[in-house]
Design a protein around this motif. Structure first.
Motif, PDB file in Angstrom:
ATOM      1  N   UNK A   2      -9.579  -4.898 -17.775  1.00  0.00           N
ATOM      2  CA  UNK A   2      -7.898  -5.571 -17.328  1.00  0.00           C
ATOM      3  C   UNK A   2      -7.104  -4.927 -16.300  1.00  0.00           C
ATOM      4  N   UNK A   3      -7.486  -3.722 -16.177  1.00  0.00           N
ATOM      5  CA  UNK A   3      -5.960  -3.605 -15.165  1.00  0.00           C
ATOM      6  C   UNK A   3      -6.581  -4.307 -14.188  1.00  0.00           C
ATOM      7  N   UNK A  57       0.550  -1.302   0.059  1.00  0.00           N
ATOM      8  CA  UNK A  57      -0.211   0.264  -0.041  1.00  0.00           C
ATOM      9  C   UNK A  57       0.522   1.302  -0.030  1.00  0.00           C
ATOM     10  N   UNK A  58       1.899   1.346   0.102  1.00  0.00           N
ATOM     11  CA  UNK A  58       2.617   2.427   0.152  1.00  0.00           C
ATOM     12  C   UNK A  58       2.885   2.827  -1.349  1.00  0.00           C
ATOM     13  N   UNK A  59       3.328   4.104  -1.739  1.00  0.00           N
ATOM     14  CA  UNK A  59       3.204   4.842  -2.629  1.00  0.00           C
ATOM     15  C   UNK A  59       5.195   4.908  -3.488  1.00  0.00           C
ATOM     16  N   UNK A  60       5.193   4.743  -4.284  1.00  0.00           N
ATOM     17  CA  UNK A  60       4.141   4.895  -5.415  1.00  0.00           C
ATOM     18  C   UNK A  60       2.945   3.801  -5.586  1.00  0.00           C
ATOM     19  N   UNK A  61       2.478   3.618  -6.711  1.00  0.00           N
ATOM     20  CA  UNK A  61       1.925   2.993  -7.197  1.00  0.00           C
ATOM     21  C   UNK A  61       2.193   2.870  -9.009  1.00  0.00           C
ATOM     22  N   UNK A  62       2.272   1.970  -9.626  1.00  0.00           N
ATOM     23  CA  UNK A  62       2.028   2.193 -10.888  1.00  0.00           C
ATOM     24  C   UNK A  62       1.285   1.254 -11.901  1.00  0.00           C
ATOM     25  N   UNK A  63       1.356   1.640 -12.567  1.00  0.00           N
ATOM     26  CA  UNK A  63       0.678   0.833 -13.453  1.00  0.00           C
ATOM     27  C   UNK A  63       1.035  -0.587 -14.066  1.00  0.00           C
ATOM     28  N   UNK A  64      -0.036  -1.255 -14.608  1.00  0.00           N
ATOM     29  CA  UNK A  64       0.573  -2.775 -14.869  1.00  0.00           C
ATOM     30  C   UNK A  64       1.442  -2.470 -16.060  1.00  0.00           C
ATOM     31  N   UNK A  65       2.007  -1.633 -16.665  1.00  0.00           N
ATOM     32  CA  UNK A  65       3.741  -2.104 -17.267  1.00  0.00           C
ATOM     33  C   UNK A  65       4.734  -1.585 -16.600  1.00  0.00           C
ATOM     34  N   UNK A  66       4.358  -1.319 -15.554  1.00  0.00           N
ATOM     35  CA  UNK A  66       5.516  -0.488 -13.955  1.00  0.00           C
ATOM     36  C   UNK A  66       5.894   0.718 -14.853  1.00  0.00           C
ATOM     37  N   UNK A  67       5.553   1.588 -15.510  1.00  0.00           N
ATOM     38  CA  UNK A  67       6.446   2.428 -16.839  1.00  0.00           C
ATOM     39  C   UNK A  67       5.676   3.731 -15.244  1.00  0.00           C
ATOM     40  N   UNK A  68       4.677   4.547 -15.099  1.00  0.00           N
ATOM     41  CA  UNK A  68       3.716   5.514 -14.695  1.00  0.00           C
ATOM     42  C   UNK A  68       3.938   4.918 -13.241  1.00  0.00           C
ATOM     43  N   UNK A 123      -4.079   3.554  -6.034  1.00  0.00           N
ATOM     44  CA  UNK A 123      -2.996   2.637  -7.656  1.00  0.00           C
ATOM     45  C   UNK A 123      -4.369   3.544  -8.133  1.00  0.00           C
ATOM     46  N   UNK A 124      -6.093   3.666  -8.509  1.00  0.00           N
ATOM     47  CA  UNK A 124      -6.792   3.779  -9.348  1.00  0.00           C
ATOM     48  C   UNK A 124      -6.290   5.071 -10.125  1.00  0.00           C
ATOM     49  N   UNK A 125      -5.374   6.100  -9.384  1.00  0.00           N
ATOM     50  CA  UNK A 125      -5.301   7.150 -10.069  1.00  0.00           C
ATOM     51  C   UNK A 125      -3.651   6.733 -11.496  1.00  0.00           C
ATOM     52  N   UNK A 126      -2.876   6.307 -10.886  1.00  0.00           N
ATOM     53  CA  UNK A 126      -2.017   5.245 -11.457  1.00  0.00           C
ATOM     54  C   UNK A 126      -2.533   4.815 -12.466  1.00  0.00           C
ATOM     55  N   UNK A 127      -3.657   3.765 -13.365  1.00  0.00           N
ATOM     56  CA  UNK A 127      -4.124   3.169 -14.018  1.00  0.00           C
ATOM     57  C   UNK A 127      -4.580   3.758 -14.446  1.00  0.00           C
ATOM     58  N   UNK A 128      -5.631   4.635 -14.329  1.00  0.00           N
ATOM     59  CA  UNK A 128      -6.489   5.767 -15.018  1.00  0.00           C
ATOM     60  C   UNK A 128      -5.611   7.005 -15.979  1.00  0.00           C
TER      61      UNK A 128
END
Ligand code: AGP
Length: 612
Positions: free
Chosen positions: A117-118, A84-95, A127-132
Motif C-alpha cells: 500500500x505504499x 527526485x531530489x532528496x530527502x525522500x519521505x514515507x507516506x506520513x511525511x514523518x520519516x 524512496x524505497x528506503x524511506x518506505x521500508x
C-alpha cells in the motif's frame, strides 16, 4: 556521488546544513534538499538545480530547528527534478531519508512496498528506503536505529544513508556501505557528512565509520554499533587542514586557485624524503628491502586524471627500477582475470580515496593476493583504509571538479616510489637518486615561473574559443600529459578533444585535421631516441594539413612549424609532465571561461565518483 550532511546540537541547524552542502557540492550539484526537525513534524524543502535554487526557495520563513539533514545530488536513478531530489519521505511525511550510492534491489523492494500500500512519488531508488524504514520503525516500536539495522540487512548495493523521524527529530541515524560517511564531534553538537569538509568550520575532531556500522547522533552524544547492535569503539582522528584552505582565497574559481597552489602542493609532497646519506625515505610503503627486491610486477589502477598519473608511473618506474609496470583503468580491471600474486604490488591512485571503480579494483587485487599501496590525497578515506599501505599526497583539499594540483602531486608521488624502488634494487646509485631528487625539488620554482607568464596563453586560448575540436600530441611521458590536456578540455570546455601519441598520428588520427584545427604538441625534453625531432616531424605533418600548432617546448629547444610556442623551464625528460601539464590546465580553464561554462562544477560531472 551526492553529498550528505546531518547536524544535531545546541545551535540552529540551518547554517551548518547549508554551509556543509556548499562544501559538498563538488560531489554532485543537480539538486539539493533539507529536512529540518521541528516538534512533531519535519520541514522539507528540495529543489532541482544548484544549491542556490534551494536557498532562494527557503527564503527567511524557516522554522527554528536544532537538527536536520541535507543532501546535494548527482542523479543516478531518476532525472534531476524537484521530486527526485532528496530527502525522500514515507507516506506520513514523518520519516525522511537521504542517500548517496545505489540501492541495487530497489525495484524488488518497491514492488513489495507498493503491494503493502505504499505510494511512491519519485523515480529514485532511495524512496524505497524511506518506505521500508517507516514499516520497520513501526515493527520496532519507534526505534529508528533498530529499524535501520534491519533495513540494511535487506539492502544491496552501495550506500550512505541518513534518516530522521519527526517524533524524535534530534536523533539522526546513519549507515555506510561502500560509500563515505564521517562523524564530526563538536562542542555539544554532532555532524555526519560525506566528507570532513562539511563540518571543518565547526570541529576538527572526526571519527571514521566502518562498513555496515550504524551511527546515531543526538544533541548529547553519539553511538556506533554493528548490524547486530554491538557497540563499536570509535576511531577518532584530527583533521589537519582548516576551513580557509577550502575557500577561494581571492581567486575567481577554485580551479584557478588550485592551479596556483601547485608549487606548494608539489613541494609539500616532496618535503623531507631524502636522508643525509642520500636515501629516499618512504616508510609508508611498509615493504622490506627483501620484499622490494623480490617484486615481479607493479599494476597501477586508477581512473581519469589519476590514470594518467599512473601512465607516467610506468615510464618512470620501468626506466629507473626495471620492474614491469601495467597501468589499468580501474573500471575494467576487475572484470578480467588479471594475473597477480604476492610478488605483485598494486598501486591504487585516487585523489578522493572514494572512487568506487578504483575501490572495487583494489578489493579484486587484494582478494587475488596482491599487496596494495594507495596514493591518495584524502586522509582516512576508504581506499587508503582498505590498502596495505598509503602514501599521502599533500595537495590539500581539491574542490574544483577538474583535478589539477592532485594530479601533479600524484605524479611526484610515483616518482618518489620509482626512485625508492630503484635505489633498493640497486638499479640507480645513491648519487643518481640524489641528483634526481634535487631535480624534483627544483620543480615547484619552475611551476611558479610558468604561472608567472600565463597571461599571453590565456589571451591566445580565447582566440580558439569557437573551434570545434582540439588535438593534443605527446611522446613518451608527453603522451599521458597530452591525454590529460584533452581530458581537462573535454570536462571544462565541452569541446571534442583527444590526446594521441605522436607516432600514432599517421595511423588514423591525422584524418581529423582540417584547415585551422588547433593542435597542441608537447616536444619531449632532451634528445633521447631523437623523440624531440620526431615530434617536430609530427608538427610539420599536421601543419601541412592546415593545423594551427601550439607547441609546448622547453627553453632553448629548437622548434619549427609552430604557430605559437609556449616555453617551459628545462627539466629531466621524465619530469616534463609536471611542467607541461600546467599550460594545458590554464588552456582548459580559460577555454571554459571563454565559452561561458561553469569552471568549478562542469555539467554532468562530480568530484567524487562513488558509483560504478
Ligand atoms: C579529473 O579532472 C576528473 N575530474 C576525474 O577524471 C578524476 O581524476 C577521476 O574521477 C578519479 O578521481 P579520484 O582521483 O578521486 O579517484
Amino acid at each position: 556521488m551526492c553529498g550528505i550532511v546531518g547536524y544535531t546540537g545546541k545551535n540552529s541547524a540551518i547554517t551548518p546544513l547549508i554551509e556543509g552542502l556548499r562544501r559538498l557540492e563538488y560531489r554532485g550539484y543537480d539538486s539539493a534538499g533539507i529536512a529540518l526537525g521541528t516538534s512533531g513534524k519535519l520541514f522539507i524543502e528540495k529543489r532541482a538545480g544548484k544549491l542556490g535554487n534551494l536557498e532562494s526557495s527557503l527564503g527567511d520563513q524557516l522554522p527554528s530547528a536544532t537538527s536536520g539533514i541535507g543532501h546535494t545530488r548527482w542523479a543516478t536513478h531518476g532525472g534531476p527534478t524537484d521530486n527526485n531530489a532528496h530527502p525522500h519521505v514515507d507516506n506520513e511525511g514523518k520519516l525522511a531519508v537521504i542517500h548517496n550510492g545505489i540501492i541495487e534491489n530497489y525495484n524488488q523492494l518497491k514492488a513489495e512496498l507498493q503491494a503493502k500500500g505504499h505510494k511512491f512519488h519519485s523515480d529514485t531508488d532511495t524512496e524505497s528506503v524511506a518506505h521500508l524504514l517507516s514499516d520497520l520503525r513501526k515493527e520496532f516500536n519507534g526505534d529508528l536505529p533498530a529499524a535501520m539495522r534491519e533495513a540494511v540487512k535487506t539492502l544491496r548495493g552501495s550506500f550512505t544513508l541518513l534518516a530522521v523521524h519527526a517524533d524524535n527529530p534530534g536523533v539522526i541515524v546513519g549507515v555506510r556501505r561502500n560509500s563515505p560517511l564521517v562523524l564530526g564531534v563538536g562542542d555539544s553538537e554532532y555532524f555526519l557528512a560525506s566528507d570532513v569538509a562539511a563540518f571543518i568550520e565547526y570541529t576538527k575532531r572526526a571519527v571514521e565509520l566502518g562498513q555496515d556500522e550504524i551511527v546515531v547522533i543526538t544533541p548529547t552524544g553519539f553511538e556506533i554499533t554493528d548490524l547486530d547492535g554491538n557497540a563499536q569503539t570509535p576511531r577518532e582522528y584530527q583533521v589537519t587542514w582548516d576551513a580557509e584552505a577550502a575557500q577561494k582565497g581571492g581567486f575567481s574559481h577554485f580551479m584557478l586557485k588550485e592551479i596556483f597552489e601547485q608549487p606548494k602542493a608539489v613541494a609539500d609532497t616532496l618535503i623531507g624524503r631524502l636522508t643525509d646519506n642520500n636515501q629516499i625515505e618512504l616508510d609508508e610503503l611498509k615493504m622490506s628491502d627483501e620484499e622490494i627486491r623480490s617484486l615481479k610486477k607493479i599494476v597501477v589502477i586508477a581512473c581519469g586524471t589519476a590514470y594518467h598519473a599512473g601512465m607516467i608511473a610506468k615510464y618512470a618506474i620501468e626506466k629507473w627500477a626495471q620492474i614491469s609496470v601495467e597501468v589499468e583503468i580501474a573500471s575494467e580491471y576487475r572484470y578480467r582475470d588479471p594475473i597477480i600474486d604476492a610478488q605483485t604490488l598494486v598501486i591504487a591512485i585516487s585523489q578522493s580515496g572514494e572512487t568506487m571503480d578504483t575501490l572495487m579494483a583494489l578489493r579484486h587485487a587484494k582478494a587475488a593476493g596482491a599487496r596494495v599501496l594507495a596514493i591518495c590525497n584524502t586522509n582516512s578515506s576508504t581506499i587508503p583504509r582498505e590498502s596495505d599501505a598509503v602514501l599521502y599526497t599533500h595537495a590539500g583539499p581539491e574542490i574544483a571538479v577538474a583535478s589539477t594540483k592532485a594530479f601533479l602531486t600524484q605524479v611526484v608521488a610515483v616518482y618518489l616510489i620509482g626512485l625508492h624502488l630503484a635505489q633498493v634494487r640497486k638499479e640507480l646509485t645513491d648519487s643518481e637518486v640524489a641528483d634526481l631528487y634535487n631535480e624534483l625539488l627544483a620543480l615547484p620554482a619552475k611551476i611558479e615561473a610558468i604561472l608567472e607568464t600565463v597571461e599571453p596563453l590565456r589571451a591566445l586560448t580565447r582566440t580558439f574559443a569557437k573551434s570545434s575540436s582540439v588535438l593534443f600530441l605527446g611522446r613518451n611521458v608527453g603522451f599521458p600529459a597530452a591525454l590529460e590536456g584533452a581530458l581537462k578540455l573535454k570536462e571544462l570546455a565541452y569541446m571534442h578533444a583527444e590526446g594521441f601519441a605522436g607516432g600514432e598520428l599517421k595511423h588514423g588520427p591525422i584524418a581529423l585535421i582540417e584547415e585551422g584545427t588547433p593542435v597542441i604538441a608537447i616536444v619531449p625534453a632532451g634528445h633521447e631516441h631523437s623523440l624531440d625531432e620526431k615530434m617536430l616531424s609530427n608538427i610539420q605533418e599536421v601543419k601541412a594539413r592546415g593545423a594551427q600548432v601550439i607547441v609546448i617546448a622547453e627553453e632553448g629547444a629548437e622548434v619549427t612549424g609552430a604557430t605559437h610556442v609556449i616555453r617551459i623551464p628545462v627539466a629531466p625528460a621524465l619530469f616534463q609532465p609536471v611542467l607541461a601539464t600546467v599550460p594545458l590546465q590554464v588552456f582548459a580553464y580559460e577555454m571554459a571561461i571563454a565559452r561561458g561554462n561553469d569552471v568549478d562544477q562542469p555539467r554532468n560531472l562530480a568530484k567524487s565518483v562513488t558509483v560504478e
